[in-house]
Design a protein around this motif. Structure first.
Motif, mmCIF file in Angstrom:
data_model
loop_
_atom_site.group_PDB
_atom_site.id
_atom_site.type_symbol
_atom_site.label_atom_id
_atom_site.label_comp_id
_atom_site.label_asym_id
_atom_site.label_seq_id
_atom_site.Cartn_x
_atom_site.Cartn_y
_atom_site.Cartn_z
ATOM 1 N N MET A 80 0.810 -1.203 0.000
ATOM 2 C CA MET A 80 0.000 0.000 0.000
ATOM 3 C C MET A 80 0.854 1.269 0.000
ATOM 4 S SD MET A 80 -2.963 -1.036 -0.392
ATOM 5 C CE MET A 80 -3.440 -2.743 -0.611
ATOM 6 N N GLN A 81 2.009 1.193 0.604
ATOM 7 C CA GLN A 81 2.914 2.346 0.537
ATOM 8 C C GLN A 81 3.433 2.551 -0.881
ATOM 9 O OE1 GLN A 81 5.930 1.699 3.523
ATOM 10 N NE2 GLN A 81 4.506 1.994 5.231
ATOM 11 N N ARG A 82 3.719 1.465 -1.590
ATOM 12 C CA ARG A 82 4.141 1.583 -2.988
ATOM 13 C C ARG A 82 2.989 2.068 -3.860
ATOM 14 N NH1 ARG A 82 7.589 1.008 -0.091
ATOM 15 N NH2 ARG A 82 9.412 -0.400 -0.152
ATOM 16 N N LEU A 83 1.780 1.619 -3.523
ATOM 17 C CA LEU A 83 0.605 2.052 -4.281
ATOM 18 C C LEU A 83 0.431 3.560 -4.200
ATOM 19 C CD1 LEU A 83 -2.869 0.423 -4.431
ATOM 20 C CD2 LEU A 83 -2.728 2.753 -3.578
ATOM 21 N N MET A 84 0.676 4.127 -3.031
ATOM 22 C CA MET A 84 0.513 5.570 -2.859
ATOM 23 C C MET A 84 1.508 6.352 -3.706
ATOM 24 S SD MET A 84 -1.995 5.774 -0.713
ATOM 25 C CE MET A 84 -1.935 7.471 -0.203
ATOM 26 N N GLU A 85 2.593 5.694 -4.127
ATOM 27 C CA GLU A 85 3.615 6.387 -4.924
ATOM 28 C C GLU A 85 3.399 6.217 -6.418
ATOM 29 O OE1 GLU A 85 7.145 4.536 -3.576
ATOM 30 O OE2 GLU A 85 7.094 5.448 -1.566
ATOM 31 N N ARG A 86 2.554 5.270 -6.823
ATOM 32 C CA ARG A 86 2.380 4.977 -8.250
ATOM 33 C C ARG A 86 1.275 5.843 -8.838
ATOM 34 N NH1 ARG A 86 3.702 -0.594 -6.899
ATOM 35 N NH2 ARG A 86 1.553 -1.065 -6.330
ATOM 36 N N PRO A 87 1.535 6.513 -9.959
ATOM 37 C CA PRO A 87 0.464 7.276 -10.610
ATOM 38 C C PRO A 87 -0.520 6.368 -11.340
ATOM 39 C CG PRO A 87 2.503 7.450 -11.867
ATOM 40 C CD PRO A 87 2.849 6.714 -10.617
ATOM 41 N N ASP A 88 -0.049 5.209 -11.795
ATOM 42 C CA ASP A 88 -0.894 4.258 -12.512
ATOM 43 C C ASP A 88 -1.083 3.023 -11.636
ATOM 44 O OD1 ASP A 88 -2.254 2.688 -14.246
ATOM 45 O OD2 ASP A 88 -0.810 2.806 -15.890
ATOM 46 N N ARG A 89 -2.326 2.698 -11.281
ATOM 47 C CA ARG A 89 -2.602 1.617 -10.343
ATOM 48 C C ARG A 89 -3.383 0.477 -10.978
ATOM 49 N NH1 ARG A 89 -4.082 6.329 -5.998
ATOM 50 N NH2 ARG A 89 -1.917 6.875 -5.515
ATOM 51 N N ILE A 90 -3.125 0.226 -12.247
ATOM 52 C CA ILE A 90 -3.820 -0.844 -12.955
ATOM 53 C C ILE A 90 -3.434 -2.201 -12.383
ATOM 54 C CG2 ILE A 90 -4.098 -1.973 -15.191
ATOM 55 C CD1 ILE A 90 -3.745 0.724 -16.508
ATOM 56 N N VAL A 91 -2.164 -2.395 -12.102
ATOM 57 C CA VAL A 91 -1.702 -3.669 -11.541
ATOM 58 C C VAL A 91 -2.360 -3.932 -10.191
ATOM 59 C CG1 VAL A 91 0.303 -4.937 -10.713
ATOM 60 C CG2 VAL A 91 0.480 -3.546 -12.780
ATOM 61 N N ASP A 92 -2.456 -2.921 -9.348
ATOM 62 C CA ASP A 92 -3.085 -3.090 -8.035
ATOM 63 C C ASP A 92 -4.558 -3.468 -8.174
ATOM 64 O OD1 ASP A 92 -0.715 -1.981 -6.475
ATOM 65 O OD2 ASP A 92 -1.198 -0.285 -7.768
ATOM 66 N N ALA A 93 -5.250 -2.844 -9.111
ATOM 67 C CA ALA A 93 -6.662 -3.167 -9.334
ATOM 68 C C ALA A 93 -6.824 -4.597 -9.837
ATOM 69 C CB ALA A 93 -7.267 -2.180 -10.332
ATOM 70 N N ALA A 94 -5.901 -5.044 -10.712
ATOM 71 C CA ALA A 94 -5.981 -6.410 -11.238
ATOM 72 C C ALA A 94 -5.750 -7.445 -10.145
ATOM 73 C CB ALA A 94 -4.956 -6.582 -12.360
ATOM 74 N N LEU A 95 -4.763 -7.202 -9.288
ATOM 75 C CA LEU A 95 -4.498 -8.137 -8.192
ATOM 76 C C LEU A 95 -5.672 -8.206 -7.230
ATOM 77 C CD1 LEU A 95 -0.775 -7.212 -7.411
ATOM 78 C CD2 LEU A 95 -1.610 -9.270 -8.552
ATOM 79 N N THR A 96 -6.273 -7.060 -6.950
ATOM 80 C CA THR A 96 -7.422 -7.030 -6.040
ATOM 81 C C THR A 96 -8.615 -7.767 -6.634
ATOM 82 O OG1 THR A 96 -6.664 -4.892 -5.200
ATOM 83 C CG2 THR A 96 -8.927 -5.518 -4.721
ATOM 84 N N GLY A 97 -8.868 -7.559 -7.904
ATOM 85 C CA GLY A 97 -9.992 -8.219 -8.569
ATOM 86 C C GLY A 97 -9.841 -9.730 -8.615
ATOM 87 N N HIS A 98 -8.608 -10.213 -8.755
ATOM 88 C CA HIS A 98 -8.376 -11.664 -8.780
ATOM 89 C C HIS A 98 -8.789 -12.306 -7.461
ATOM 90 C CE1 HIS A 98 -6.462 -15.505 -9.592
ATOM 91 N NE2 HIS A 98 -5.813 -15.403 -8.447
#
Length: 242
Positions: free
Chosen positions: A44-62
């Motif tokens: 989540m700390q890395r997520l806050m630094e990323r402007p593009d969060r497509i990978v995070d959304a894909a992992l969550t959806g899985h």
């Protein structure tokens, strides 16, 4: 029911509802679940630094799809067990024909089936609560502020998101354990000694995966090499039994 049956039932309840505390004591606070919470803090700390969060959304959806699958599967298991309960007499006759099965009255046999159904109903509630919390986590991820290094509460927000994430997966893990301990409960239909042995065997398997597995060693080393940024780590809140 004999005294051995009562001893097995008490042992089952203690292990089933106290597993998390047992795993925490055996792992001295460094079991896989605790280490994965630290890993989610890093995520989540890395997520806050990323402007593009497509990978995070894909992992969550899985993971959401996995939870939905187990919700549906558990309902089918409960429906099948209710069918067996309706034909409890026939099922008891089939088991009674086996020489290694300890004979019991029809009432005790039906009560054991009802207990097995209760385990999977409890698992269904755990899965649905996990799914609800995961939806909350998706909302938090979607509402996370844009990547800005000057945002004052970046680390605290990441910690709160990790807490919700861990709470969801804790409930999901509780539902998965219903399948493990449901197998132990089936052993009770055979013999109370087999019931106690099955509980002990499943407990050993689960604790080994939590504390002594290769995955545990790898995750622990990962957290040591890549620790979360400095902020007082927050423990996930006590999981609600919903």
């Amino acid at each position: 029911m004999t005294s051995l049956d009562f001893a097995g039932l008490i042992f089952f309840l203690l292990v089933f509802f106290g597993y998390q505390r047992i795993a925490k004591m055996v792992g001295r606070g460094k079991n896989v679940n605790a280490l994965m919470h630290q890993t989610r803090r890093i995520w989540m700390q890395r997520l806050m630094e990323r402007p593009d969060r497509i990978v995070d959304a894909a992992l969550t959806g899985h993971t959401v799809n996995s939870m939905s699958f187990f919700c549906s599967a558990t309902i089918l298991v409960v429906a099948g067990l209710l069918g067996v309960l309706g034909k409890a007499g026939d099922a008891q006759q089939v088991l009674g024909a086996w020489t290694f099965v300890t004979h019991s009255s029809a009432t005790i046999f039906q009560l054991k089936l009802i207990g097995l159904i209760a385990i999977f109903v409890y698992g269904f509630f755990r899965f649905t609560w996990a799914l609800r919390q995961y939806n909350y986590c998706c909302a938090l991820i979607g509402a996370a502020p844009l990547a800005r290094n000057d945002y004052p509460h970046r680390l605290e927000l990441a910690d709160q998101m990790a807490i919700v994430y861990t709470s969801a997966l804790t409930a999901f893990g509780g539902g998965i354990r219903c399948y493990y301990f449901g197998l132990a409960w089936i052993a009770w239909l055979i013999d109370p000694v087999a019931f106690i042995a099955a509980i002990l065997g499943i407990l050993i398997v689960l604790l080994r995966r939590q504390v002594y597995s290769h995955s545990h060693q790898a995750i622990r080393r990962f957290v040591e090499l890549n620790p979360p940024e400095d902020l007082a780590p927050q423990e996930p809140m006590r999981d609600e039994r919903n």
